[in-house]
Scaffold this motif. Structure first.
Motif, PDB file in Angstrom:
ATOM      1  N   SER A 357       0.839  -1.196   0.000  1.00 16.29           N
ATOM      2  CA  SER A 357       0.000   0.000   0.000  1.00 16.29           C
ATOM      3  C   SER A 357       0.874   1.246   0.000  1.00 16.29           C
ATOM      4  N   TYR A 358       0.464   2.252  -0.778  1.00 19.39           N
ATOM      5  CA  TYR A 358       1.247   3.477  -0.892  1.00 19.39           C
ATOM      6  C   TYR A 358       0.287   4.642  -1.083  1.00 19.39           C
ATOM      7  N   ASP A 359       0.365   5.631  -0.186  1.00 14.51           N
ATOM      8  CA  ASP A 359      -0.604   6.734  -0.192  1.00 14.51           C
ATOM      9  C   ASP A 359       0.009   8.068  -0.584  1.00 14.51           C
ATOM     10  N   ALA A 408      -4.910  -0.235  -6.607  1.00 15.75           N
ATOM     11  CA  ALA A 408      -5.065  -1.316  -5.642  1.00 15.75           C
ATOM     12  C   ALA A 408      -6.431  -1.984  -5.697  1.00 15.75           C
ATOM     13  N   GLU A 415      -9.582  -6.304  -4.516  1.00 15.39           N
ATOM     14  CA  GLU A 415      -8.154  -6.054  -4.439  1.00 15.39           C
ATOM     15  C   GLU A 415      -7.446  -6.527  -5.711  1.00 15.39           C
ATOM     16  N   GLU A 464      -6.817   4.481  -3.943  1.00 13.89           N
ATOM     17  CA  GLU A 464      -5.908   3.505  -3.334  1.00 13.89           C
ATOM     18  C   GLU A 464      -4.922   2.978  -4.379  1.00 13.89           C
ATOM     19  N   TYR A 465      -3.654   2.953  -3.968  1.00 14.42           N
ATOM     20  CA  TYR A 465      -2.598   2.474  -4.862  1.00 14.42           C
ATOM     21  C   TYR A 465      -1.677   1.506  -4.137  1.00 14.42           C
ATOM     22  N   LYS A 466      -0.932   0.759  -4.933  1.00 13.15           N
ATOM     23  CA  LYS A 466       0.153  -0.072  -4.426  1.00 13.15           C
ATOM     24  C   LYS A 466       1.434   0.299  -5.162  1.00 13.15           C
TER      25      LYS A 466
END
Length: 498
Positions: A357-359, A408, A415, A464-466
């Protein structure tokens, strides 16, 4: 004080004609041959004996206005938001040997401040000029003194006044080196999110400027960049350009220094892996290869050949083709990535679950690497036994280092997990920073790669990202192509995000 300064400069700008003190015989002097021209110098101003401007760079132009009369002009002079022009149209000369003097006086009546008595006196000698203006502002009861000193130019001097490079060398708090905008005169840089004002005040820039120009403040001098800092560049011919250096923003650093490791497994399967839980490696599966008579691992802790800290990661491609079967691939490339490794014996590429996860909005992927390709490149794609492996001696192996930002969640909110099957091709990819040169590097080489967006996508705040960092000792290792012994060292990996 500001009102007084405004009056001062309004006064200076209004002086267009001085009453000259002239000789009756009106002598003829070699004005055009010796005196006329552009002079490069500085301007000092005092108000009631207090200095309010010192060493202000500016040129004046001296021109012939008569046989023994010159004009002096100081134009396009910007100060405190005012653009001023000082022009003295009739200054009568007197010669004293090789020196020439000029004097004049005038009573001015200016709106708002009333009458002022002005005296001017100057000297021109051997290519140098000095001019003093003494101004008595009667209504305010204040006296102003203006002094100009300059040296005559030849006309062949360079007019370029630019900052060509501005960097903070070795400054660990700086995440984005200063970017110069010559059009606006702005220089902007970025720092880590936690940088303090004390750290900003300790920054020391290394500056390069146009040939034969000068700069104030000078290069290599500490400045307080917690607030804007103005630099003034003066060209050889006196042309002046100002640059304002500003902090443009703060960025978050996600760092993997590979300094801490842990021992995993037991017996012949025992090996080292990075402590960071978000980092995974192919060594997990390779630790079982000893069951097939294969020794070694695709990942090692490196403590001798490092960039910084206590350790680095050494990734090694293993040529396992001689022992290959339904469970043993033709090659096992060394890899480290953010995500998880979950062994899938039926689908090896599905074992790598890339991304965490990366915000933040990623800006740069940075780090150090060096690489030695192995001697024998093989194709093991689709092979099920050693005889089906093809040697390709004309191919030299390359490493792969990249970071990928991807969505994400899918359209239904499920997911998304990218694997070895689709990390390079998925429609969920948003941005990537990919090392372009994966060839041999005998020494550690620094990379600083900006993220570029794919397929016209943009970063959407709140979505939401990864983020997947993927490093491999064989670029095509996911297709079971590579050279045994190919070795990739990586250290001090960083993601800079906003």
């Amino acid at each position: 004080m500001k009102k007084n300064l405004f009056y001062l400069f309004a006064l200076i700008c209004s002086m267009s004609l001085f009453t000259a003190c002239s000789d009756d015989d009106d002598p003829v002097y070699p004005i055009e041959e010796e005196l006329a021209g552009t002079y490069k110098g500085t301007l000092d101003i005092e108000l009631d004996g207090t200095s309010i401007a010192n060493g202000m760079p500016k040129n004046i132009t001296i021109a012939k206005a008569g046989n023994n009369i010159v004009s002096l002009e100081l134009k396009d002079f910007s100060f405190m938001g005012m653009n001023l022009t000082i022009k003295l149209e009739k200054c009568v000369l007197k010669q004293n040997g090789t020196s020439y003097t000029f004097t004049g006086s005038q009573e001015l009546n200016l709106s708002d401040i009333g009458k002022c008595n002005v005296d001017v006196a100057g000297t021109i000698n051997n290519g140098k000029v000095e001019a003093d203006l003494n101004i008595d502002v009667l209504q305010l009861g204040q006296k102003v003194k203006v002094v100009y000193k300059g040296t005559k130019l030849t006309g062949s001097e360079s007019s370029e006044a630019k900052i060509t490079s501005f960097v903070f060398e070795g400054a660990t708090i700086v995440t984005e080196q200063p970017v110069i905008d010559d059009v606006t005169g702005k220089i902007a840089f970025k720092v880590i999110d936690g940088a303090t004002n004390e750290e900003l005040a300790a920054l020391v820039p290394t500056i390069a400027i146009s040939s034969k120009a000068s700069i104030t403040p000078a290069t290599g001098i500490k400045q307080n960049f917690a607030s804007d800092v103005t630099y003034t560049v003066i060209a050889e011919d006196g042309t002046v350009k100002e640059y304002v250096v500003s902090l443009a923003g703060r960025q978050v650093v996600m760092k993997y220094p590979f300094d801490e490791w842990k021992s995993v497994g037991a017996g012949k399967s025992q090996h080292d892996e990075p402590v960071e839980e978000v980092l995974a490696t192919s060594a997990t599966a390779a630790s079982l290869l000893w069951l097939y008579g294969i020794e070694g691992f695709p990942l090692y802790k490196e403590t001798e050949d490092i960039v910084a800290g206590a350790a680095a990661a050494k990734l090694v491609t293993m040529d396992t083709s001689a022992k290959m079967n339904s469970l043993v691939p033709a090659i096992t490339s060394g890899s480290v990535f953010t995500g998880k490794f979950e062994l899938d014996l039926k689908d090896r590429l599905n074992s790598t679950k890339f991304g965490i996860s990366y915000d933040k909005k990623p800006a740069y992927f940075r780090g150090w690497y060096k690489y030695t390709p192995g001697a024998k490149f093989i194709y093991g794609t689709g092979a099920t036994k050693p005889a089906e492996v093809v040697e390709r001696p004309e191919i030299t192996d390359e490493c792969a280092i990249q970071a990928v930002l991807y969505e994400a969640k899918d359209a239904e909110g499920n997911e998304v997990i990218l694997t070895g099957h689709d990390i390079n091709t998925s429609a969920y990819r948003v941005a990537a920073a990919v090392l372009a040169d994966g060839t041999a590097k005998a020494a550690y080489t620094y990379f600083d790669i900006p993220f570029t967006y794919v397929n016209g996508k943009t970063y959407e705040a709140g979505k939401e990202y990864k983020l997947a960092i993927v490093c491999s000792s064989s670029k095509e290792g996911d297709s079971f192509k590579g050279a045994g012994g190919s070795t990739l060292w990586i250290d001090e990996l960083e993601i800079i995000g906003e």
